[in-house]
Design a protein around this motif. Sequence first.
Motif, PDB file in Angstrom:
ATOM      1  N   VAL A 169       0.731  -1.076   0.007  1.00 37.53           N
ATOM      2  CA  VAL A 169      -0.181  -0.091   0.111  1.00 37.53           C
ATOM      3  C   VAL A 169       0.929   1.254  -0.018  1.00 37.53           C
ATOM      4  O   VAL A 169       1.814   1.246   0.413  1.00 37.53           O
ATOM      5  N   GLY A 170       0.204   2.073  -0.370  1.00 38.62           N
ATOM      6  CA  GLY A 170       0.957   3.656  -0.449  1.00 38.62           C
ATOM      7  C   GLY A 170      -0.160   4.506  -0.465  1.00 38.62           C
ATOM      8  O   GLY A 170      -1.334   4.272  -0.678  1.00 38.62           O
ATOM      9  N   HIS A 190      10.601   2.623  -6.829  1.00 40.79           N
ATOM     10  CA  HIS A 190       9.861   3.247  -5.722  1.00 40.79           C
ATOM     11  C   HIS A 190      10.602   3.506  -4.188  1.00 40.79           C
ATOM     12  O   HIS A 190      11.456   2.665  -4.058  1.00 40.79           O
ATOM     13  N   ASN A 191      10.016   4.254  -3.605  1.00 42.04           N
ATOM     14  CA  ASN A 191      10.379   4.418  -2.155  1.00 42.04           C
ATOM     15  C   ASN A 191       9.704   3.454  -1.342  1.00 42.04           C
ATOM     16  O   ASN A 191       8.596   3.507  -1.027  1.00 42.04           O
ATOM     17  N   CYS A 192      10.414   2.292  -1.010  1.00 41.00           N
ATOM     18  CA  CYS A 192       9.822   1.108  -0.165  1.00 41.00           C
ATOM     19  C   CYS A 192      10.134   1.298   1.306  1.00 41.00           C
ATOM     20  O   CYS A 192      11.381   1.450   1.530  1.00 41.00           O
ATOM     21  N   ILE A 193       9.245   1.042   2.095  1.00 46.96           N
ATOM     22  CA  ILE A 193       9.627   1.333   3.536  1.00 46.96           C
ATOM     23  C   ILE A 193       9.948  -0.387   4.047  1.00 46.96           C
ATOM     24  O   ILE A 193       9.076  -1.153   4.072  1.00 46.96           O
ATOM     25  N   VAL A 219      13.870  -4.756  -1.574  1.00 44.64           N
ATOM     26  CA  VAL A 219      13.426  -3.314  -1.834  1.00 44.64           C
ATOM     27  C   VAL A 219      14.177  -2.351  -0.932  1.00 44.64           C
ATOM     28  O   VAL A 219      14.930  -2.808  -0.260  1.00 44.64           O
ATOM     29  N   GLU A 220      14.211  -1.017  -1.427  1.00 44.96           N
ATOM     30  CA  GLU A 220      15.063  -0.113  -0.977  1.00 44.96           C
ATOM     31  C   GLU A 220      14.119   1.187  -0.474  1.00 44.96           C
ATOM     32  O   GLU A 220      13.078   1.298  -1.431  1.00 44.96           O
ATOM     33  N   GLY A 221      14.623   1.941   0.143  1.00 44.91           N
ATOM     34  CA  GLY A 221      13.735   3.244   0.432  1.00 44.91           C
ATOM     35  C   GLY A 221      14.169   3.967   1.671  1.00 44.91           C
ATOM     36  O   GLY A 221      15.338   3.805   2.166  1.00 44.91           O
ATOM     37  N   LEU A 236       1.118   6.053   5.420  1.00 40.18           N
ATOM     38  CA  LEU A 236       0.068   6.826   5.650  1.00 40.18           C
ATOM     39  C   LEU A 236       0.635   8.352   5.391  1.00 40.18           C
ATOM     40  O   LEU A 236      -0.182   9.127   5.176  1.00 40.18           O
ATOM     41  N   SER A 237       1.789   8.634   5.944  1.00 41.13           N
ATOM     42  CA  SER A 237       2.562   9.992   5.583  1.00 41.13           C
ATOM     43  C   SER A 237       2.968  10.050   4.420  1.00 41.13           C
ATOM     44  O   SER A 237       3.665  11.453   4.257  1.00 41.13           O
ATOM     45  N   GLY A 238       2.972   9.229   3.349  1.00 41.36           N
ATOM     46  CA  GLY A 238       3.148   9.406   2.014  1.00 41.36           C
ATOM     47  C   GLY A 238       4.819   9.500   1.875  1.00 41.36           C
ATOM     48  O   GLY A 238       5.184   9.681   0.859  1.00 41.36           O
TER      49      GLY A 238
END
Length: 302
Positions: A169-170, A190-193, A219-221, A236-238
């Motif tokens: 999700v994003g 993408h910026n992945c958490i 992944v990386e972020g 949730l904070s984008g």
Amino acid sequence: MRRENYNDLLAFIAVARERSFTRASAQLGVSQSALSHTIRSLESRLGLRLLTRTTRSVAPTEAGERLLLTVAPRFEEIESELAAVTEFRDKPAGTIRITATDYATKTILWPRLSKVLRKYPEIKVEIMTDYGLSDIVAERYDIGVRTGDQVAKDMIAVRIAPDMRMAIVGSPGYLAERELPRKPQDLTAHNCINLRLPTLGGFYPWELKKGSRAVQARVEGQFAFNGTYQMLDAALSGYGLAYVPADLVQAHVAAGRLVRVLEDWCPTFPGLHAYYANRREFSRAMTVVIDALRYRPEDTKP
């Protein structure tokens, strides 16, 4: 004094208190002659007369009185402690140590245990948040919580949740600025958490599957956390995409705060299980806790 001679002391205490071999032998369930022989053997080993015997009475000597006053209370303490220990068998009491993820704790352990444990004030529960797949035997935990496929074969496992679907999700704001991923390889843009695992000091690879094709996406972020709820808050904070249990984001997706992507690649894992070592002794407290956590499909029906 050798340990097997402690029974001789108990025999002496009985006679000294009852002031009678007849009453003491009845209390101990032995014959008077056997009891008399025991006391004589004890006196012989100590080299002291402990009891004064007459045809009408029995009384402790000065040495016997001192022994009675000092030793008897200690045996009473032992008996009291043994009685206290047996209460663990007879009623739910004691401390249960559990290791689980924050997600399992918040969605399952706390809601279920908080409802039940008010009835059992003698049960104490310690819940430790851990993503390290701890060895519960080595770390002295009573219960561990993992998905069914992560439970070792030599453990006893009890299902506590239905199968778990995952979701990527994003936030709408984050995704509005980027092209939606269509396949796992697109996650590199993408910026992945990330979720940091204590084992081997690495990140958890996103386990994706579509049909017979399985991918472990590394992944990386910008952000990495060691807890599910922090990853959700970051999404949730984008700040990017998060890979989390689908039931955790369902309300956010319905409200438009999050958007699911790569749904056809998000797998379903065996549900969470509480597991414990195969022990002969199973305390009443463990029975209460396991029964409270046990998954009952009828409980989830509206």
